[in-house]
Design an enzyme around this catalytic site. Sequence first.
Site, PDB file in Angstrom:
ATOM      1  CG  ASN A  16      40.759  44.718  43.904  1.00 48.94           C
ATOM      2  OD1 ASN A  16      41.034  45.798  44.047  1.00 48.94           O
ATOM      3  ND2 ASN A  16      41.538  43.795  43.425  1.00 48.94           N
ATOM      4  CE  LYS A  18      40.351  43.859  39.732  1.00 48.96           C
ATOM      5  NZ  LYS A  18      40.479  42.709  38.583  1.00 48.96           N
ATOM      6  CG  HIS A 108      45.209  41.522  43.050  1.00 50.80           C
ATOM      7  ND1 HIS A 108      45.205  41.709  41.452  1.00 50.80           N
ATOM      8  CD2 HIS A 108      44.019  41.341  43.146  1.00 50.80           C
ATOM      9  CE1 HIS A 108      44.017  41.416  41.172  1.00 50.80           C
ATOM     10  NE2 HIS A 108      43.335  41.152  41.904  1.00 50.80           N
ATOM     11  CD  GLU A 110      44.127  43.152  38.189  1.00 53.28           C
ATOM     12  OE1 GLU A 110      44.006  44.159  38.837  1.00 53.28           O
ATOM     13  OE2 GLU A 110      43.243  42.425  37.805  1.00 53.28           O
ATOM     14  CD  GLU A 180      41.862  37.363  43.651  1.00 55.28           C
ATOM     15  OE1 GLU A 180      40.743  37.733  43.346  1.00 55.28           O
ATOM     16  OE2 GLU A 180      42.734  38.209  43.476  1.00 55.28           O
ATOM     17  N   GLY A 186      38.351  38.058  35.988  1.00 55.39           N
ATOM     18  CA  GLY A 186      38.035  39.151  35.024  1.00 55.39           C
ATOM     19  C   GLY A 186      37.524  38.481  33.596  1.00 55.39           C
ATOM     20  CB  SER A 226      34.578  35.150  37.247  1.00 55.32           C
ATOM     21  OG  SER A 226      35.570  35.594  36.243  1.00 55.32           O
TER      22      SER A 226
END
Length: 268
Positions: A16, A18, A108, A110, A180, A186, A226
Amino acid sequence: MAVTQKAQRIPLIAGNWKLNLDHLQSIAFVQKLAWTLQDARLDFRKVEVAVFPPFTDLRSVQSLIAADHFPIVFGAQDISEHDSGAYTGEVSGAFLKALDCSYVLVGHSERRTYHHETNEQVGAKAAAAIRHGVVPIICVGETAEDLEARGASAVPVEQLTVALEQLPDGAGADVVVAYEPVWAIGSGQAATPEQAESVAIQLRAVLADALGPEAADRTRILYGGSVKSGNIASFLREPNVDGALVGGASLVVDEFAKIARFQSHVGV
Ligand code: PEP
């Protein structure tokens, strides 16, 4: 879940990107990735490698992959739940299919955080993808607060249950699920493989209830958060983890290629 069923699910390593890499950079990246994997003699029958560029790169990535017959697939990072109309800024499933997208990410964390997407909307987006022959990768995961208050699996199970309820004809649907944990994305702090496996088992039970046992057995459940070349093998050893959704490490060709080559890592 028996190990023989895992053996029938081809692992998916999905990158991904992003909001990174423009269309010119995407061409250089995909070229280098394909050459690196081909030089390393990656057996693409045993692992599927996918990239998820920004919308504006998709046409360039499609043209390159088709012209050079690269054995890499690609998808989009989002999709509209609507098929057409007055929805400024949205991109439909039909448009993604016309660009040969195999997959699309939905839900996702985000997008859930910054765009306030609900579980129902995530399910509507998954339904839109399926309507147009694009496989949705339904992302679910708990925040650090959820983990503390309700344990690891309660929120992902709820998110997936509600999303699958939005599929009008859910039975047998072709989907991928990405577990996730939000706190692992991250942060450099991955979940343990045991946690990923334990949540994946419960997500597979949700899939069995909603889509039927056969679809649940063939559905790939990815771990994301991660993932690096140093820890990928430990996740893929788990019987219910069938691949990875990779963020930061997918932007470095050599590192992403090493992740895709997890089967050559010692002990896998
Ligand atoms: C992600 O954004 O889906 C992700 C897993 O990111 P990272 O690999 O950087 O944690």
